[in-house]
Design a protein around this motif. Sequence first.
Motif, PDB file in Angstrom:
ATOM      1  N   GLU A   1       0.804  -1.120  -0.148  1.00  0.00           N
ATOM      2  CA  GLU A   1      -0.094   0.098  -0.162  1.00  0.00           C
ATOM      3  C   GLU A   1       0.852   1.116  -0.018  1.00  0.00           C
ATOM      4  O   GLU A   1       0.641   1.983   0.793  1.00  0.00           O
ATOM      5  CB  GLU A   1      -0.819   0.097   1.113  1.00  0.00           C
ATOM      6  CG  GLU A   1      -1.794  -1.112   1.492  1.00  0.00           C
ATOM      7  CD  GLU A   1      -2.390  -1.361   2.775  1.00  0.00           C
ATOM      8  OE1 GLU A   1      -3.598  -0.447   2.646  1.00  0.00           O
ATOM      9  OE2 GLU A   1      -2.207  -1.756   3.539  1.00  0.00           O
ATOM     10  N   SER A   2       1.911   1.386  -1.045  1.00  0.00           N
ATOM     11  CA  SER A   2       2.593   2.430  -1.007  1.00  0.00           C
ATOM     12  C   SER A   2       1.939   3.707  -1.159  1.00  0.00           C
ATOM     13  O   SER A   2       2.908   4.644  -0.384  1.00  0.00           O
ATOM     14  CB  SER A   2       4.024   2.354  -1.837  1.00  0.00           C
ATOM     15  OG  SER A   2       3.232   2.071  -3.276  1.00  0.00           O
ATOM     16  N   ALA A   3       1.002   3.975  -1.842  1.00  0.00           N
ATOM     17  CA  ALA A   3       0.400   5.253  -1.933  1.00  0.00           C
ATOM     18  C   ALA A   3      -0.664   5.223  -0.992  1.00  0.00           C
ATOM     19  O   ALA A   3      -1.501   6.612  -1.079  1.00  0.00           O
ATOM     20  CB  ALA A   3       0.138   5.340  -3.262  1.00  0.00           C
ATOM     21  N   ALA A   4      -1.060   4.425  -0.174  1.00  0.00           N
ATOM     22  CA  ALA A   4      -2.284   4.565   1.007  1.00  0.00           C
ATOM     23  C   ALA A   4      -1.729   4.825   2.135  1.00  0.00           C
ATOM     24  O   ALA A   4      -0.423   4.943   2.439  1.00  0.00           O
ATOM     25  CB  ALA A   4      -2.882   3.480   0.562  1.00  0.00           C
ATOM     26  N   THR A   5      -2.529   4.984   3.004  1.00  0.00           N
ATOM     27  CA  THR A   5      -2.196   4.857   4.630  1.00  0.00           C
ATOM     28  C   THR A   5      -2.451   3.506   5.190  1.00  0.00           C
ATOM     29  O   THR A   5      -3.451   2.913   4.891  1.00  0.00           O
ATOM     30  CB  THR A   5      -2.962   6.238   5.445  1.00  0.00           C
ATOM     31  OG1 THR A   5      -4.313   5.930   5.125  1.00  0.00           O
ATOM     32  CG2 THR A   5      -2.436   7.301   4.467  1.00  0.00           C
ATOM     33  N   PHE A   6      -1.939   3.141   6.346  1.00  0.00           N
ATOM     34  CA  PHE A   6      -2.176   2.031   6.987  1.00  0.00           C
ATOM     35  C   PHE A   6      -1.739   2.596   8.594  1.00  0.00           C
ATOM     36  O   PHE A   6      -1.028   3.436   8.812  1.00  0.00           O
ATOM     37  CB  PHE A   6      -1.563   0.666   6.647  1.00  0.00           C
ATOM     38  CG  PHE A   6      -0.367   0.887   6.718  1.00  0.00           C
ATOM     39  CD1 PHE A   6       0.496   0.576   7.897  1.00  0.00           C
ATOM     40  CD2 PHE A   6       0.682   1.277   5.585  1.00  0.00           C
ATOM     41  CE1 PHE A   6       1.780   0.717   7.989  1.00  0.00           C
ATOM     42  CE2 PHE A   6       2.091   1.119   5.743  1.00  0.00           C
ATOM     43  CZ  PHE A   6       2.649   1.048   6.872  1.00  0.00           C
TER      44      PHE A   6
END
Lengths: 143, 128
Positions: A87-92
């Motif tokens: 999820e490199s472009a998302a948030t976690f």
Amino acid sequence: MFFAETLGEASGADQAEDSPHGTIAVELAFEGEPSGSMCLRLTADAAREIAADFLGMEGAEISINQISEVVRELANMICGSVLSRVESAATFRLGVPRIVTAGEECAASLWNTCYRVQLSHGRLTVKIGAGTTECPQPAQPAY
Amino acid sequence: MAYRVLIVDDSPAMRTFVRRVIDMSGFEMSSCFEASNGGEALDLLRHEWVDAILTDINMPEMDGQEFLRRLSEDEILRSIPAIVISTDATTHRIAVMTSLGARGYVTKPFLPETLRAELERTLGVPCG
């Protein structure tokens, strides 16, 4: 970063090493797209070896608390590293790594991925399941 | 020249490890200070000057984001380069921390030479 020597992917045949006995396990929930949880289990000797390498100490000098802390940190790194790639472009958001007590199994039952690594002094098993567990609301989320 | 470095992380094991990695990397460090959260780090910075700060993000009491925000608001402390060390390598998190004043970002796991290179880059140490 962890200086333990890996001897390649371990065979899944020896399930005894994945049992709660003689091992230390950490469970870590995560929220994102998708959410889920990760279970990291190490044989006791492998955990002590990794902790000693991490802290630059002799294995005999390491306390149980130090081993637990290093294994929690290792779980945090593995989970964060995997999710950052997925999820490199998302948030976690990672939950707080929780030591699974002796005789207890990791909670999530639907593991999508299982990977075993043979170390010079034991075995490391990582299981990741997505979409099965909600991340608890810790006072301090881990990143 | 040897540098004074502050490590901010709530994990004593991680602080020990970062200190060890700096030593292993060959980076010249004259003093190493430690704090377990942003608030403790700010207290320390009131009476100790450091050349660089290495900070985690998730910490109790004052996390890395708030710590960087407070640093950026301080006319003196804002000049100290801060490098974030985190497992979170998402573009979103890196952008947030950079916008708050982080001059560098190292994702865990990392190699000694990676940390050294980031320290030297942010401190403007000449190559070679």
